[in-house]
Scaffold this motif. Structure first.
Motif, PDB file in Angstrom:
ATOM      1  N   LEU A  27      -0.472  29.611  16.153  1.00  0.00           N
ATOM      2  CA  LEU A  27      -0.482  28.160  16.220  1.00  0.00           C
ATOM      3  C   LEU A  27       0.362  27.728  17.420  1.00  0.00           C
ATOM      4  O   LEU A  27       1.534  28.107  17.536  1.00  0.00           O
ATOM      5  CB  LEU A  27       0.096  27.574  14.928  1.00  0.00           C
ATOM      6  N   LEU A  28      -0.251  26.939  18.318  1.00  0.00           N
ATOM      7  CA  LEU A  28       0.404  26.536  19.563  1.00  0.00           C
ATOM      8  C   LEU A  28       0.583  25.029  19.615  1.00  0.00           C
ATOM      9  O   LEU A  28      -0.236  24.267  19.087  1.00  0.00           O
ATOM     10  CB  LEU A  28      -0.425  26.974  20.778  1.00  0.00           C
ATOM     11  N   THR A  29       1.646  24.585  20.283  1.00  0.00           N
ATOM     12  CA  THR A  29       1.821  23.154  20.552  1.00  0.00           C
ATOM     13  C   THR A  29       0.919  22.767  21.723  1.00  0.00           C
ATOM     14  O   THR A  29       0.389  23.640  22.430  1.00  0.00           O
ATOM     15  CB  THR A  29       3.280  22.848  20.915  1.00  0.00           C
ATOM     16  N   PRO A  30       0.727  21.466  21.987  1.00  0.00           N
ATOM     17  CA  PRO A  30      -0.074  21.063  23.144  1.00  0.00           C
ATOM     18  C   PRO A  30       0.481  21.573  24.473  1.00  0.00           C
ATOM     19  O   PRO A  30      -0.254  21.671  25.459  1.00  0.00           O
ATOM     20  CB  PRO A  30      -0.033  19.523  23.082  1.00  0.00           C
ATOM     21  N   GLU A  31       1.772  21.919  24.493  1.00  0.00           N
ATOM     22  CA  GLU A  31       2.365  22.484  25.708  1.00  0.00           C
ATOM     23  C   GLU A  31       2.201  23.999  25.764  1.00  0.00           C
ATOM     24  O   GLU A  31       2.748  24.666  26.644  1.00  0.00           O
ATOM     25  CB  GLU A  31       3.855  22.132  25.783  1.00  0.00           C
ATOM     26  N   LEU A  32       1.450  24.564  24.811  1.00  0.00           N
ATOM     27  CA  LEU A  32       1.150  26.004  24.727  1.00  0.00           C
ATOM     28  C   LEU A  32       2.402  26.820  24.423  1.00  0.00           C
ATOM     29  O   LEU A  32       2.596  27.928  24.947  1.00  0.00           O
ATOM     30  CB  LEU A  32       0.468  26.502  26.014  1.00  0.00           C
ATOM     31  N   THR A  33       3.241  26.258  23.551  1.00  0.00           N
ATOM     32  CA  THR A  33       4.395  26.993  23.040  1.00  0.00           C
ATOM     33  C   THR A  33       4.056  27.493  21.637  1.00  0.00           C
ATOM     34  O   THR A  33       3.423  26.787  20.841  1.00  0.00           O
ATOM     35  CB  THR A  33       5.636  26.075  22.976  1.00  0.00           C
ATOM     36  N   ILE A  34       4.474  28.735  21.319  1.00  0.00           N
ATOM     37  CA  ILE A  34       4.147  29.345  20.032  1.00  0.00           C
ATOM     38  C   ILE A  34       4.926  28.652  18.923  1.00  0.00           C
ATOM     39  O   ILE A  34       6.159  28.647  18.922  1.00  0.00           O
ATOM     40  CB  ILE A  34       4.454  30.849  20.049  1.00  0.00           C
ATOM     41  N   ALA A  35       4.185  28.045  17.967  1.00  0.00           N
ATOM     42  CA  ALA A  35       4.823  27.339  16.856  1.00  0.00           C
ATOM     43  C   ALA A  35       4.752  28.149  15.565  1.00  0.00           C
ATOM     44  O   ALA A  35       5.563  27.953  14.655  1.00  0.00           O
ATOM     45  CB  ALA A  35       4.160  25.980  16.648  1.00  0.00           C
ATOM     46  N   GLY A  36       3.793  29.054  15.445  1.00  0.00           N
ATOM     47  CA  GLY A  36       3.667  29.859  14.240  1.00  0.00           C
ATOM     48  C   GLY A  36       2.637  30.958  14.428  1.00  0.00           C
ATOM     49  O   GLY A  36       1.704  30.824  15.229  1.00  0.00           O
ATOM     50  N   VAL A  37       2.809  32.060  13.708  1.00  0.00           N
ATOM     51  CA  VAL A  37       1.866  33.178  13.775  1.00  0.00           C
ATOM     52  C   VAL A  37       1.736  33.765  12.373  1.00  0.00           C
ATOM     53  O   VAL A  37       2.610  33.568  11.515  1.00  0.00           O
ATOM     54  CB  VAL A  37       2.344  34.283  14.747  1.00  0.00           C
ATOM     55  N   ASN A  38       0.639  34.506  12.117  1.00  0.00           N
ATOM     56  CA  ASN A  38       0.544  35.214  10.843  1.00  0.00           C
ATOM     57  C   ASN A  38       0.812  36.703  11.069  1.00  0.00           C
ATOM     58  O   ASN A  38       0.943  37.164  12.226  1.00  0.00           O
ATOM     59  CB  ASN A  38      -0.800  34.951  10.166  1.00  0.00           C
ATOM     60  N   GLU A  81      -6.593  24.852  27.381  1.00  0.00           N
ATOM     61  CA  GLU A  81      -6.471  23.501  27.929  1.00  0.00           C
ATOM     62  C   GLU A  81      -7.754  22.698  27.710  1.00  0.00           C
ATOM     63  O   GLU A  81      -7.698  21.486  27.481  1.00  0.00           O
ATOM     64  CB  GLU A  81      -6.109  23.569  29.413  1.00  0.00           C
ATOM     65  N   ARG A  82      -8.904  23.375  27.781  1.00  0.00           N
ATOM     66  CA  ARG A  82     -10.157  22.670  27.499  1.00  0.00           C
ATOM     67  C   ARG A  82     -10.181  22.174  26.059  1.00  0.00           C
ATOM     68  O   ARG A  82     -10.583  21.040  25.772  1.00  0.00           O
ATOM     69  CB  ARG A  82     -11.356  23.578  27.766  1.00  0.00           C
ATOM     70  N   ALA A  83      -9.774  23.044  25.134  1.00  0.00           N
ATOM     71  CA  ALA A  83      -9.742  22.641  23.725  1.00  0.00           C
ATOM     72  C   ALA A  83      -8.785  21.471  23.516  1.00  0.00           C
ATOM     73  O   ALA A  83      -9.084  20.531  22.771  1.00  0.00           O
ATOM     74  CB  ALA A  83      -9.338  23.825  22.851  1.00  0.00           C
ATOM     75  N   ARG A  84      -7.648  21.529  24.151  1.00  0.00           N
ATOM     76  CA  ARG A  84      -6.654  20.452  24.021  1.00  0.00           C
ATOM     77  C   ARG A  84      -7.153  19.143  24.644  1.00  0.00           C
ATOM     78  O   ARG A  84      -7.055  18.074  24.043  1.00  0.00           O
ATOM     79  CB  ARG A  84      -5.349  20.879  24.698  1.00  0.00           C
ATOM     80  N   ASP A  85      -7.705  19.207  25.871  1.00  0.00           N
ATOM     81  CA  ASP A  85      -8.064  17.996  26.615  1.00  0.00           C
ATOM     82  C   ASP A  85      -9.353  17.368  26.113  1.00  0.00           C
ATOM     83  O   ASP A  85      -9.506  16.141  26.145  1.00  0.00           O
ATOM     84  CB  ASP A  85      -8.182  18.310  28.111  1.00  0.00           C
ATOM     85  N   THR A  86     -10.295  18.185  25.661  1.00  0.00           N
ATOM     86  CA  THR A  86     -11.574  17.639  25.185  1.00  0.00           C
ATOM     87  C   THR A  86     -11.576  17.382  23.686  1.00  0.00           C
ATOM     88  O   THR A  86     -12.486  16.743  23.171  1.00  0.00           O
ATOM     89  CB  THR A  86     -12.734  18.594  25.511  1.00  0.00           C
ATOM     90  N   ARG A  87     -10.546  17.949  22.964  1.00  0.00           N
ATOM     91  CA  ARG A  87     -10.463  17.850  21.504  1.00  0.00           C
ATOM     92  C   ARG A  87     -11.678  18.480  20.835  1.00  0.00           C
ATOM     93  O   ARG A  87     -12.098  18.061  19.764  1.00  0.00           O
ATOM     94  CB  ARG A  87     -10.311  16.383  21.078  1.00  0.00           C
ATOM     95  N   GLN A  88     -12.221  19.497  21.505  1.00  0.00           N
ATOM     96  CA  GLN A  88     -13.368  20.228  20.978  1.00  0.00           C
ATOM     97  C   GLN A  88     -13.030  21.722  20.948  1.00  0.00           C
ATOM     98  O   GLN A  88     -12.278  22.222  21.781  1.00  0.00           O
ATOM     99  CB  GLN A  88     -14.605  20.009  21.864  1.00  0.00           C
ATOM    100  N   MET A 122      -6.182  20.854  16.548  1.00  0.00           N
ATOM    101  CA  MET A 122      -5.865  20.278  15.247  1.00  0.00           C
ATOM    102  C   MET A 122      -5.297  18.890  15.486  1.00  0.00           C
ATOM    103  O   MET A 122      -4.266  18.732  16.154  1.00  0.00           O
ATOM    104  CB  MET A 122      -4.867  21.169  14.496  1.00  0.00           C
ATOM    105  N   LEU A 123      -5.973  17.851  14.955  1.00  0.00           N
ATOM    106  CA  LEU A 123      -5.639  16.463  15.243  1.00  0.00           C
ATOM    107  C   LEU A 123      -4.809  15.860  14.114  1.00  0.00           C
ATOM    108  O   LEU A 123      -4.967  16.212  12.946  1.00  0.00           O
ATOM    109  CB  LEU A 123      -6.921  15.631  15.430  1.00  0.00           C
ATOM    110  N   ASN A 124      -3.932  14.927  14.494  1.00  0.00           N
ATOM    111  CA  ASN A 124      -3.161  14.198  13.489  1.00  0.00           C
ATOM    112  C   ASN A 124      -3.923  12.941  13.063  1.00  0.00           C
ATOM    113  O   ASN A 124      -5.068  12.720  13.482  1.00  0.00           O
ATOM    114  CB  ASN A 124      -1.761  13.853  14.009  1.00  0.00           C
ATOM    115  N   GLU A 130      -2.231  17.769  17.787  1.00  0.00           N
ATOM    116  CA  GLU A 130      -0.881  18.129  17.346  1.00  0.00           C
ATOM    117  C   GLU A 130      -0.625  19.615  17.527  1.00  0.00           C
ATOM    118  O   GLU A 130       0.484  20.024  17.915  1.00  0.00           O
ATOM    119  CB  GLU A 130      -0.701  17.730  15.881  1.00  0.00           C
ATOM    120  N   PHE A 131      -1.649  20.436  17.274  1.00  0.00           N
ATOM    121  CA  PHE A 131      -1.544  21.881  17.470  1.00  0.00           C
ATOM    122  C   PHE A 131      -2.885  22.412  17.951  1.00  0.00           C
ATOM    123  O   PHE A 131      -3.924  21.740  17.847  1.00  0.00           O
ATOM    124  CB  PHE A 131      -1.160  22.593  16.161  1.00  0.00           C
ATOM    125  N   ILE A 132      -2.854  23.623  18.482  1.00  0.00           N
ATOM    126  CA  ILE A 132      -4.071  24.359  18.831  1.00  0.00           C
ATOM    127  C   ILE A 132      -4.012  25.692  18.081  1.00  0.00           C
ATOM    128  O   ILE A 132      -3.021  26.434  18.206  1.00  0.00           O
ATOM    129  CB  ILE A 132      -4.175  24.614  20.341  1.00  0.00           C
TER     130      ILE A 132
END
Length: 502
Positions: A27-38, A81-88, A122-124, A130-132
């Motif tokens: 799980l990444l933040t919009p800045e591509l920082t690692i927020a969580g992993v399994n 970045e495409r996933a983040r910017d296009t929200r797709q 992942m949208l709020n 909010e996350f990717i």
């Protein structure tokens, strides 16, 4: 913890389900920082939570030192970045990305691995990313099996479906998508850098989908994406441009404007500015030929229109001045002829007055006919008699063209009379000119011409052309007053002239 599901007495915790999944997730933040992993992600990347949580993804995993490493990183970053910017959701069918391995002796090596990845935004509640979520599948062994089938005799090692067809098609699709992305980026760069303004509007409300840098400059860099024209540019609604857009959308016929005047707010909170635009509204059609949007394209031609208007104004002004000058020359000729019966003296007087007119024209030409300073006019009209014999004192007094021409002729007549009959006719004579600007609310020029050291002044036996020219120029052309006092010390001329009348 949030509950994923309830069934009877069973409650599944979302975090536990995430960590228990056999599929690797990060799980990444919009800045591509690692927020969580399994745990599956930790296992496949040979890492620990403590080492990578809170780290930028490409600082934690950089694909090693190989020559292809920068390109591998670029592909993954571009997809995220495409996933983040296009929200797709965005997919990578095949990407090589090396993973660090620790040898028994403690040294670190990098092992080439092949991955298939899906990146899901992942949208709020506000619709913002909010996350990717990155889901990766390690397909290294499948890729190696494919490679072995390309070796002599290797075809029997794998079912034909797995002998490269699936992976081959996936790689071809990804390469085609990469080429399309490159072309799209190139077209987008051209769109943004186009010298003219361009915008794309969609739907009957003309919603802004995209616009280039020139358009942003035109409207004062307002944020208009996703807004209809009536909301994004409210000042144009009452100017007819929304009606033009409605007509193009309804009829499918383009609309063109040439040097069209429009009031725009060019800066936040600033008053409206007048600009002139050449533009065209072109309908955008779908596959069935229906109008679904409008392409706006054009250029700001304000400077060109302003220059044309200024040129026309200057030509009209030139025509006016030429006519006035010819009328002045005609008047000088007629009045001089009445005062000089002898042709020789007529020619002398006429030429001198034309030269005085020419001197003032020279001063006005230097200032592009915006006016001339009173002190400069006095200097030009008296310098032939010696600058040491004429003293001028006063503040800067800029005069408009008409006033400069009239006073230039007046000072020439006064200097000529002084040279013939007054202070400048004797070696000791001098002239003192001083002036001031009175009544700043309605400014008036108060000027005194005083001759000293010459013969006594006496009123002329008849009013000559010089006296009539002075009175006519001051009273008629300048709407001022003049008093000529003839005394034993010399002529004193007092002028009172309004400064705010052209």
């Amino acid at each position: 913890m949030k509950e994923l599901a309830k069934s009877g007495g069973l409650t599944v915790d979302l975090a536990s389900a995430f960590d228990a999944s056999p599929n690797p997730y990060v799980l990444l933040t919009p800045e591509l920082t690692i927020a969580g992993v399994n745990q599956a992600y930790l296992d496949v990347t040979n890492s620990t939570r403590h080492a990578i949580i809170g780290q930028p993804l490409f600082a934690a995993f950089d694909s090693g030192p190989g020559e292809e490493a920068p390109e591998n990183v670029r592909q993954v970053r571009a997809s995220l970045e495409r996933a983040r910017d296009t929200r797709q959701r965005d997919h990578l069918a095949l990407v090589r990305f090396s993973i660090a391995r620790r040898a028994d002796d403690g040294s670190e090596t990098f092992e080439d691995r092949f991955w298939s990845a899906t990146h899901t935004p992942m949208l709020n509640g506000a619709g913002e990313v909010e996350f990717i979520l990155q889901h990766t599948t390690d397909i290294t062994e499948l890729q190696r099996l494919r490679d072995r089938t390309s070796e002599p005799g290797g075809a029997a090692a794998l079912n034909p479906t797995l002998s490269g067809a699936v992976l081959g098609r996936a790689a071809q699709v990804q390469e085609a998508n990469r080429a399309l992305e490159t072309e799209r980026n190139w077209l987008a760069d051209m769109f943004m850098q186009a010298p003219g303004f361009v915008a794309v509007l969609t739907g009957p409300d003309h919603v802004f989908q995209m616009y280039n840098t020139a358009y942003a400059q035109l409207i004062g860099h307002r944020e208009i994406t996703g807004k209809p024209v009536r909301e994004a540019l409210p000042e144009v609604v009452g100017q007819g441009y929304s009606n033009f857009l409605d007509s193009v959308y309804a009829t499918g016929e383009p609309h063109e404007g040439r040097a069209s005047q429009v009031q725009l707010q060019r800066k936040p909170g600033a008053p409206l500015e007048t600009v002139y635009l050449n533009f065209i509204y072109q309908p955008i059609r779908d596959a069935e030929g229906r109008v679904v949007g409008i392409l706006v394209q054009g250029h700001d031609v304000t400077d060109s229109v302003t220059a044309t208007e200024r040129q026309k104004l200057m030509i009209d002004e030139l025509n006016h001045r030429v006519k006035n000058t010819l009328a002045t020359v005609q008047s000088i000729a007629m009045q001089t002829a009445r005062s000089h019966a002898d042709p020789a003296t007529f020619a002398e007087g006429f030429q001198a007055r034309l030269m005085a007119l020419s001197h003032t024209h020279d001063l006005l030409t230097r200032s592009h006919w915006e006016g001339a300073d009173l002190g400069s006019i006095l200097q030009h009209e008296t310098e032939a008699h010696g600058s040491h014999r004429v003293t001028v004192t006063g503040p800067p007094a800029p005069l408009p063209p008409a006033a400069a021409l009239s006073l230039g002729m007046v000072f020439h007549e006064l200097a000529t009379n002084a040279a013939k009959y007054g202070a400048l006719s004797t070696p000791e004579g001098r002239i003192m000119v001083d002036w001031a600007i009175a009544n700043q609310a309605s400014p008036r020029l108060q000027l005194t011409w005083r001759e000293v050291g010459g013969p006594p002044a006496s009123p002329p036996s008849r009013r000559g052309f010089g006296s009539r020219l002075i009175e006519r120029n001051v009273r008629h052309d300048l709407a001022g007053e003049v008093k000529l006092n003839y005394s034993g010390d010399g002529l004193i001329a007092e002028f009172s002239i309004p400064m705010d009348r052209e």
